[in-house]
Scaffold this active site. Structure first.
Site, PDB file in Angstrom:
ATOM      1  N   GLU A  15       0.809  -1.227   0.000  1.00 44.12           N
ATOM      2  CA  GLU A  15       0.000   0.000   0.000  1.00 44.12           C
ATOM      3  C   GLU A  15       0.835   1.267   0.000  1.00 44.12           C
ATOM      4  O   GLU A  15       0.484   2.247  -0.644  1.00 44.12           O
ATOM      5  CB  GLU A  15      -0.946  -0.004   1.205  1.00 44.12           C
ATOM      6  CG  GLU A  15      -1.908   1.162   1.221  1.00 44.12           C
ATOM      7  CD  GLU A  15      -3.043   0.959   2.194  1.00 44.12           C
ATOM      8  OE1 GLU A  15      -3.551   1.974   2.693  1.00 44.12           O
ATOM      9  OE2 GLU A  15      -3.436  -0.196   2.474  1.00 44.12           O
ATOM     10  N   ASP A 113      -2.965  -3.034   3.205  1.00 43.46           N
ATOM     11  CA  ASP A 113      -3.632  -3.190   4.498  1.00 43.46           C
ATOM     12  C   ASP A 113      -4.932  -3.963   4.326  1.00 43.46           C
ATOM     13  O   ASP A 113      -5.685  -3.739   3.368  1.00 43.46           O
ATOM     14  CB  ASP A 113      -3.939  -1.830   5.122  1.00 43.46           C
ATOM     15  CG  ASP A 113      -2.678  -1.114   5.593  1.00 43.46           C
ATOM     16  OD1 ASP A 113      -1.620  -1.777   5.676  1.00 43.46           O
ATOM     17  OD2 ASP A 113      -2.758   0.091   5.879  1.00 43.46           O
ATOM     18  N   TYR A 320      -2.506  -2.826  13.571  1.00 46.94           N
ATOM     19  CA  TYR A 320      -3.310  -2.029  12.639  1.00 46.94           C
ATOM     20  C   TYR A 320      -4.335  -1.192  13.407  1.00 46.94           C
ATOM     21  O   TYR A 320      -5.101  -1.727  14.208  1.00 46.94           O
ATOM     22  CB  TYR A 320      -4.011  -2.962  11.655  1.00 46.94           C
ATOM     23  CG  TYR A 320      -4.775  -2.242  10.586  1.00 46.94           C
ATOM     24  CD1 TYR A 320      -4.105  -1.567   9.575  1.00 46.94           C
ATOM     25  CD2 TYR A 320      -6.161  -2.221  10.596  1.00 46.94           C
ATOM     26  CE1 TYR A 320      -4.803  -0.893   8.592  1.00 46.94           C
ATOM     27  CE2 TYR A 320      -6.868  -1.549   9.617  1.00 46.94           C
ATOM     28  CZ  TYR A 320      -6.180  -0.884   8.624  1.00 46.94           C
ATOM     29  OH  TYR A 320      -6.869  -0.207   7.662  1.00 46.94           O
TER      30      TYR A 320
END
Length: 718
Positions: A15, A113, A320
């Site tokens: 990403e 992600d 995360y």
């Protein structure tokens, strides 16, 4: 099919550049870092296999109308974002690397992600950058931390791409576009039709209902009529203050009667109760509770906290952040994380206190994609001051969820003075438990007086404390995020951005959020003519349907068709009242530009824009009869505070922000404008009142060496 070199070519798409560096280092420590132009990528060759690791830089593609000359935009296409937004020119270099080194590979691994946005970013990069054929060769890595172990596990155990996430993400972007762009254009068109003027206005699927919530609160506060009431208080010995059990008394005659009845009487102790209350450990952080706690403890905006948490995740220090979960599954490895954290003595002293089997106190909220926010055990080598604050908060929260229950002891004493019932209470911590590991909670430790039932206590005085009922509290950013979550508006990832956009549009201001006249008038106008724009229920309905798309319960196309129908209805309402809406919006816009009174003629000083110079300035509304004008530095804001010398508005400008008089000839020097409000608790320099995007705040004069800041209401004492 093999590549021309005869080796099987595998491409891993990440990403962001930092993520690609982490993933390359974890999977292939000897991978060769290469550059194409300004963009880095990695290559690893082993036997008959060649692996290329490339990176996006967030979204590489965005939506645009297929035909730009249509009145309304419903037929959309994905296009390279640098072709749509000229500020994103750097994205082209990343897209070129993907097209040059990733297209035509034998196998693709989607390693963005694992959430809706990340899945869509990777999907679009593969579909439009490498071709439809690439999607049939793609598998997915799923990870919640960027640690070596988890990256390797995710690589060895790939899963299928979740096309429910892809469709839900694409549908959200399309809905936001057809609502936001079409309605905003229609509102600006109404102003043009009514006044032949162009002004920039913004409406959005979630943004506008959010503003309506704030306007509703603004009106509640403004319309609130305070009512006086009294609290009867008795001052006893040993610093004890007891209050009448009647609570708020709204009749003055009753107050006088009670005071007279209590005159000259002792306090008879009727009952003394001491009870223990168990306070369970806090639950792990999801994004919303992390944002709320960082705001409470540090005064950080939700957007700032989200950005810092994302950076900590990208560096591999925490998990995360954009998660709804308050669960910590055993699979994350509690013991290993705590063992690594204990290498830092600041954390080790708390970890040593943990007793028995490790079982976290979890909350109710779950997230299929990720666990609650937690440290990975990797200790940071270097963090900024603000990053350290958020990291420490996450670590202490993680440790505390494994702690023992705290026990709070409460003493409740009931008294009688002249037949009037009074009471007071005291609290103390009898067992700190988890609270010792979480320094951000208040540990009450009041002294319990030695009192027993039947005792008689001397009364020093009995008085009536006059107060007023208060209006509802203003929202701050953290409480507004909680309110949006409660009402089902927006998502965990978008709420902070929505609030930031309202600030940027000048619809709201201040840490204790106030709606600007422009923001309020926009909502009032829309409520009168097209109420559906501000409908919470419509917004909630689409949030539910976007969730249903992800779970495969409803098709993306059906939801988009529903949205187009709703937007057409809203646009029809606007069209029917085009000139009336335009007049009211323009009047509100003009009022919002007034910053003061013209010193030359008494007219209004108004913020204006010069197309020729492409700059803003302040001029008199009586132009051309009055030619009073003041230039504004680039990026300057006009403040509500007035110059003490000449009475004109003050402005803030520059980096760091400086304050000065609007009139450069006033003679008010910067040094004279600076208002010292205290001493910095971190470096001892003066604390100066400054102005920024959210209004006034207090910052250290030692900036940039010292970056201490706080709100105007939270200036440290001493």
């Amino acid at each position: 099919m093999r590549s021309l070199s005869g080796k099987m070519h595998e491409v891993i798409i990440c990403e962001k550049p930092k993520s690609s560096e982490k993933i390359a280092g974890a999977l292939f420590p000897d991978a060769m870092k290469k550059k194409h132009g300004k963009v880095s990528y990695w290559e690893h060759v082993e036997g008959d296999k060649r692996v290329t690791i490339v990176s996006a830089v967030g979204h590489l593609y965005s939506l645009r109308p297929r035909q730009s000359n249509e009145e309304h935009f419903f037929d959309l296409e994905w296009a390279p974002i640098h072709e749509i937004d000229k500020k994103k020119g750097y994205v082209k270099d990343y897209l070129n690397v993907i097209r040059k080194f990733a297209a035509g590979a034998d196998r693709y691994i989607h390693a963005c992600d694992y959430d809706i946005e990340g899945t869509l970013i990777g999907f679009n990069a593969l579909k439009y950058g490498c071709g439809e054929e690439a999607l049939r060769k793609t598998s997915r890595m799923k990870f919640s931390t960027l640690t070596r172990e988890e990256i390797q596990r995710a690589y060895k155990n790939p899963i299928e791409v979740d096309y429910g996430q892809v469709d839900s993400g694409a549908a959200r972007h399309i809905l936001d576009f057809i609502f936001g762009v079409n309605i905003s254009r229609s509102l600006m068109k109404s102003v043009k039709a009514a006044t032949n003027r162009f002004i920039k206005l913004s409406a959005g699927r979630v943004q506008t209902p959010t503003l309506a919530i704030l306007v509703e609160r603004e009106k509640e506060i403004r319309d609130f009529k305070p009512v006086p009431y009294w609290i009867i208080r008795a001052e006893l010995g040993e610093g004890i203050i007891a209050e009448s059990k009647r609570g708020k008394i709204f009749k003055r005659e009753l107050v006088d009667s009670i005071l007279e009845k209590c005159q000259g009487s002792d306090a008879e102790v009727k009952d003394v109760r001491v009870r223990d209350t168990i306070r369970k450990p806090p639950v792990p952080f999801d994004l919303g509770t992390l944002q709320s706690e960082a705001y409470r403890v540090f005064g950080f905006s939700p957007k700032k906290t989200q950005t810092i948490a994302q950076n900590l995740y990208t560096e591999g220090y925490t998990s995360y952040p954009r998660t709804s979960s308050q669960k910590l599954p055993e699979s994350i490895g509690y013991e290993k994380i705590l063992k690594n954290l204990a290498k830092n003595p600041r954390f080790g002293v708390h970890i040593e206190r943990l007793r028995g089997p490790l079982k976290p106190h979890e909350g109710k909220k779950e997230d299929d994609a990720h666990p609650a926010i937690h440290p990975t055990g990797l200790l940071p080598s270097e963090l900024s001051k603000d990053e350290k604050k958020v990291y420490d908060l996450i670590v202490h929260r993680f440790i505390s969820v494994f702690g023992e229950d705290a026990i709070l002891q409460t003493m409740k004493v009931e008294l009688e003075i002249g037949e009037e019932e009074f009471s007071f209470s005291r609290k103390r911590v009898s067992k700190a438990g988890w609270m010792e590991s979480y320094p951000y909670t208040k540990m009450e430790d009041e002294e319990f007086p030695e009192i027993s039932g039947g005792d008689s206590l001397a009364v020093r005085s009995v008085s009536a404390d006059e107060r007023e009922t208060k209006p509802p509290a203003r929202y701050n950013e953290a409480s507004l995020i909680r309110e949006l979550e409660r009402r089902g508006l927006g998502t965990k990832s978008t709420r902070a951005d929505i609030i930031a956009k309202l600030y940027d549009r000048k619809y709201i201001e201040g840490k204790k959020i106030r709606v600007s006249p422009l923001g309020e008038n926009i909502i009032d106008t829309l409520t009168r003519y097209c109420e559906k724009i501000i409908s919470e229920e419509l917004t909630r309905q689409f949030e539910r349907e976007l969730e249903d798309i992800m779970r495969g319960k409803i098709s993306k196309d059906r939801v988009i068709d529903e949205a187009i129908t709703e937007v057409r209805s809203i646009l029809s309402d606007i069209e029917e009242n085009l000139r009336d809406i335009g007049k009211e919006l323009y009047r509100a816009y003009q009022d919002s530009r007034v910053v003061g009174e013209c010193p030359a003629c008494g007219g209004k000083l108004v913020i204006k824009y010069s197309p020729r110079n492409r700059s803003t300035f302040v001029g008199c509304s009586s132009y051309p009869d009055c030619r009073t004008v003041y230039s504004l530095p680039r990026g300057a804001s006009v403040l509500k505070s007035l110059c003490e010398k000449c009475g004109l508005p003050m402005i803030s400008y520059g980096r760091p922000r400086q304050r000065a008089c609007l009139d450069p000839k006033c003679g008010k020097k910067k040094s004279e404008v600076e208002e010292v409000v205290g001493k910095c608790p971190e470096c001892g320099s003066d604390l100066i009142k400054r102005s920024g995007r959210y209004g006034e705040f207090v910052g250290c004069k030692g900036f940039p060496k010292c970056r201490f800041t706080c709100s105007v209401d939270e200036v440290p004492e001493g």
